[in-house]
Design a protein around this motif. Structure first.
Motif, PDB file in Angstrom:
ATOM      1  N   GLY A  45       0.815  -1.221   0.000  1.00 40.21           N
ATOM      2  CA  GLY A  45       0.000   0.000   0.000  1.00 40.21           C
ATOM      3  C   GLY A  45       0.840   1.257   0.000  1.00 40.21           C
ATOM      4  O   GLY A  45       1.853   1.343   0.712  1.00 40.21           O
ATOM      5  N   GLY A  54      -4.011   3.764   0.387  1.00 40.09           N
ATOM      6  CA  GLY A  54      -3.636   2.404  -0.048  1.00 40.09           C
ATOM      7  C   GLY A  54      -3.119   1.587   1.128  1.00 40.09           C
ATOM      8  O   GLY A  54      -3.520   0.433   1.333  1.00 40.09           O
ATOM      9  N   LEU A  99      -2.144  -1.103  -3.790  1.00 37.39           N
ATOM     10  CA  LEU A  99      -3.219  -0.097  -3.788  1.00 37.39           C
ATOM     11  C   LEU A  99      -2.602   1.252  -3.490  1.00 37.39           C
ATOM     12  O   LEU A  99      -1.756   1.363  -2.596  1.00 37.39           O
ATOM     13  CB  LEU A  99      -4.254  -0.380  -2.691  1.00 37.39           C
ATOM     14  CG  LEU A  99      -5.172  -1.560  -2.931  1.00 37.39           C
ATOM     15  CD1 LEU A  99      -4.611  -2.785  -2.258  1.00 37.39           C
ATOM     16  CD2 LEU A  99      -6.568  -1.256  -2.418  1.00 37.39           C
ATOM     17  N   PHE A 112      -8.105  -0.381 -12.144  1.00 38.14           N
ATOM     18  CA  PHE A 112      -7.028  -1.337 -11.872  1.00 38.14           C
ATOM     19  C   PHE A 112      -6.368  -1.802 -13.151  1.00 38.14           C
ATOM     20  O   PHE A 112      -6.958  -1.794 -14.233  1.00 38.14           O
ATOM     21  CB  PHE A 112      -7.522  -2.519 -11.017  1.00 38.14           C
ATOM     22  CG  PHE A 112      -8.206  -3.619 -11.788  1.00 38.14           C
ATOM     23  CD1 PHE A 112      -9.536  -3.530 -12.113  1.00 38.14           C
ATOM     24  CD2 PHE A 112      -7.504  -4.771 -12.189  1.00 38.14           C
ATOM     25  CE1 PHE A 112     -10.180  -4.544 -12.815  1.00 38.14           C
ATOM     26  CE2 PHE A 112      -8.127  -5.785 -12.886  1.00 38.14           C
ATOM     27  CZ  PHE A 112      -9.482  -5.670 -13.201  1.00 38.14           C
ATOM     28  N   ILE A 136      -4.128  -1.055  -8.058  1.00 33.73           N
ATOM     29  CA  ILE A 136      -5.441  -0.401  -7.957  1.00 33.73           C
ATOM     30  C   ILE A 136      -5.234   1.061  -7.562  1.00 33.73           C
ATOM     31  O   ILE A 136      -4.633   1.347  -6.520  1.00 33.73           O
ATOM     32  CB  ILE A 136      -6.340  -1.115  -6.904  1.00 33.73           C
ATOM     33  CG1 ILE A 136      -6.397  -2.634  -7.181  1.00 33.73           C
ATOM     34  CG2 ILE A 136      -7.744  -0.520  -6.920  1.00 33.73           C
ATOM     35  CD1 ILE A 136      -7.284  -3.420  -6.230  1.00 33.73           C
ATOM     36  N   ILE A 177      -6.700   4.212  -6.169  1.00 33.56           N
ATOM     37  CA  ILE A 177      -7.881   4.569  -5.375  1.00 33.56           C
ATOM     38  C   ILE A 177      -7.933   6.068  -5.056  1.00 33.56           C
ATOM     39  O   ILE A 177      -8.598   6.478  -4.104  1.00 33.56           O
ATOM     40  CB  ILE A 177      -7.940   3.743  -4.064  1.00 33.56           C
ATOM     41  CG1 ILE A 177      -6.717   4.005  -3.189  1.00 33.56           C
ATOM     42  CG2 ILE A 177      -8.041   2.251  -4.362  1.00 33.56           C
ATOM     43  CD1 ILE A 177      -6.879   3.467  -1.753  1.00 33.56           C
ATOM     44  N   CYS A 198     -11.023   6.806  -2.156  1.00 29.84           N
ATOM     45  CA  CYS A 198     -10.687   6.609  -0.736  1.00 29.84           C
ATOM     46  C   CYS A 198     -11.376   7.633   0.162  1.00 29.84           C
ATOM     47  O   CYS A 198     -11.397   7.480   1.378  1.00 29.84           O
ATOM     48  CB  CYS A 198      -9.183   6.590  -0.526  1.00 29.84           C
ATOM     49  SG  CYS A 198      -8.487   8.202  -0.333  1.00 29.84           S
ATOM     50  N   GLY A 241     -11.286  -0.644  -0.489  1.00 29.65           N
ATOM     51  CA  GLY A 241     -10.243  -1.630  -0.780  1.00 29.65           C
ATOM     52  C   GLY A 241     -10.204  -2.774   0.214  1.00 29.65           C
ATOM     53  O   GLY A 241      -9.925  -3.911  -0.166  1.00 29.65           O
TER      54      GLY A 241
END
Ligand code: BES
Ligand code: MG
Ligand code: ZN
Length: 491
Positions: free
Chosen positions: A256, A284, A366, A384, A456, A458, A462, A479
């Protein structure tokens, strides 16, 4: 919050607030199910007056002050043959959020015969709980007003093995991710992030390694450390391992992005770039730690799972990286930093190399990586990329089960030219067009290409400004549920 089921004779049921889900067909028949507590003929009249047929998303509220049942909320579920568990989750969440500061217990009666699995019932519990999430850690007056303690499912005789413990674990993971994302950058520092990881390790028996700056130097993590250089706070490289009791069938690494604050560095975030929101640039890593907390409790057998976060801040001081610097990542590749605000991919470069050296079967990273993905997909859908078709299929399945929207983007090889540097192996930033794609292509340079990998982005998902469905406004914890579901689908 407690989840329960009521399986006895409904005539013996006691409660004051009922949510009643209705599909569009055969209204009379469905309403009769409620005769145990109120006269369905009377109810039918009232419903007719309001011209309600069970249309999807429509909600009716009734208050009966003088009866055993005090509040009835009828949710329209649309046509039974098109029933969609995400729609149900969102309507249920909206209704429950509005009642959560008034009721202690809410009971739910749905046409369970149309629901296919007990996992779906679990996910209804999950949405109910997550929709009532409140965060008052940073208020001097801790008035959270939430009184809801119990959600009760009535008359689910069809399913006998509903695992609400698992629901609880997943919710705790999502709530941890939300707390981490919403915490301000003077509170959630890299050090605090490492403490949070240690807490997860202690609670659930994971192994933990926190690599200090000098250890990262010894591993040659020049990309990650270049980002951390301009901060007064020490970087912390976090590595949690969840071991399996039985022989390991598959090894997985979850990575992450963990920027506890992203000022942009010397390419400072100015204008409309929302620098004040960049506390959420660790979204992430929040998802990865949230998944670690949930999976630590679930303990999926036969899998070894690594959780990796290269935590730091992107700041400015006399030792900060210059735009134009050339640095070397731990896999030996050199990078010309043409934009210090493209820092996430630099931290991920060393985190992915580290993950790759563990020789996992698959890696998922992520990251709140690019503004470009927000432009492309908005705030409801994450993008993604993957080098493996099976992984694409499995991730799409998991995200749809989890109710988190995910859209596959192309690893467009022809855009790689955009990262060519005159002086180093590559630049960290390509042209503006296709910015989230070149970011993914950059990441692909830092792990063994035989490993299945998905990235991914985000950046859009998020955080939400809307109070809607299972997400109250603020951090979404996006996630966690997809990662946990993806893992659960392997066991
Ligand atoms: N953390 C940002 C990406 C971001 C932007 C997250 C908006 C959430 C909302 C990232 O580090 C960044 O600054 N990316 C740059 C990359 C660019 C310099 C190539 C961007 O997207 O502008
Ligand atoms: Mg940045
Ligand atoms: Zn960033």
């Amino acid at each position: 919050m407690q989840f329960s089921t009521f399986q006895q004779d409904l005539n013996t049921w006691q409660g004051s607030t009922l949510i009643f889900g209705i599909v569009e067909e055969d209204l009379k028949n469905q309403l009769e199910k409620i005769d145990f507590i109120i006269d369905s003929k009377l109810l039918q009249e009232k419903i007719n007056q309001k011209k309600f047929k069970g249309e999807k998303g429509k909600i009716l509220n009734f208050d009966f002050f003088d009866q055993r049942l005090q509040t009835l909320k009828i949710i329209g579920l649309g046509e039974g043959k098109n029933i969609n568990s995400n729609d149900i989750k969102n309507s249920l969440a909206d209704v429950i959020r509005k009642s959560s500061d008034k009721e202690e217990k809410i009971s739910i009666l749905f046409p369970w015969e149309l629901i296919n699995s007990q996992e779906e019932i679990q996910s209804f519990g999950e949405s109910a709980r997550l929709s009532t999430y409140k965060d008052n850690r940073f208020n001097s007056k801790r008035d959270d007003k939430k009184v809801l303690k119990e959600i009760e499912f009535l008359n689910i005789n069809k399913f006998t093995n509903i695992n609400f413990n698992e629901t609880e674990y997943i919710c705790e993971g999502v709530e941890l991710a939300r707390r981490l994302v919403a915490a301000p950058p003077n509170s959630l520092t890299p050090l605090e992030m490492s403490r949070q990881a240690s807490k997860i390790a202690e609670e659930h028996g994971l192994e933990i390694k926190i690599l200090e700056k000098n250890e990262c130097e010894n591993l040659g993590m020049g990309a990650y450390l270049a980002v951390a250089k301009g901060s007064d706070l020490e970087p912390k490289f976090i590595h949690l391992t969840l071991k399996s009791k039985s022989p390991v069938k598959e090894k997985i690494a979850l990575v992450g992005k963990g920027l506890t604050f992203d000022s942009g560095g010397y390419n400072l975030k100015v204008g409309a770039s929302q620098i004040e929101m960049m506390k959420y640039d660790m979204g992430g890593s929040a998802a990865v730690l949230g998944a670690a907390k949930a999976l630590g409790a679930i303990k999926p057998d036969g899998l070894e799972i690594h959780f990796i976060v290269a935590a730091c801040e992107n700041m400015i001081n006399g030792s900060a990286v210059h735009p134009g610097d050339v640095i070397k990542a731990s896999n030996g590749k050199t990078i010309e930093i043409n934009n210090t605000d493209a820092e996430g991919r630099l931290t991920l470069a060393d985190a992915l190399t580290y993950a790759s050296n563990l020789k996992p079967d698959s890696i998922i990273d992520l990251a709140t990586l690019t503004g470009a993905i927000v432009v492309a997909l908005g705030n409801d859908v994450a993008g993604f990329w993957t080098n493996n078709n099976m992984m694409a299929k499995d991730l799409k399945t998991a995200s749809s089960q989890a109710g988190e929207e995910l859209w596959q983007m192309p690893l467009q090889k022809s855009y790689k030219d955009g990262l060519k540097s005159h002086i180093a192996d590559m630049k960290n930033t390509g042209p503006r067009a296709g910015g989230s794609i070149t970011a993914a292509l950059f990441l692909e340079e830092f792990f063994d290409g035989n490993i299945n990998w998905a990235h991914i982005d985000i950046a859009g998902t998020c955080w939400t400004d809307k109070n809607r469905g299972i997400n109250p406004s603020g951090a979404t914890g996006y996630g966690v549920k997809t990662l946990v579901q993806w893992i659960k689908n392997k066991i």
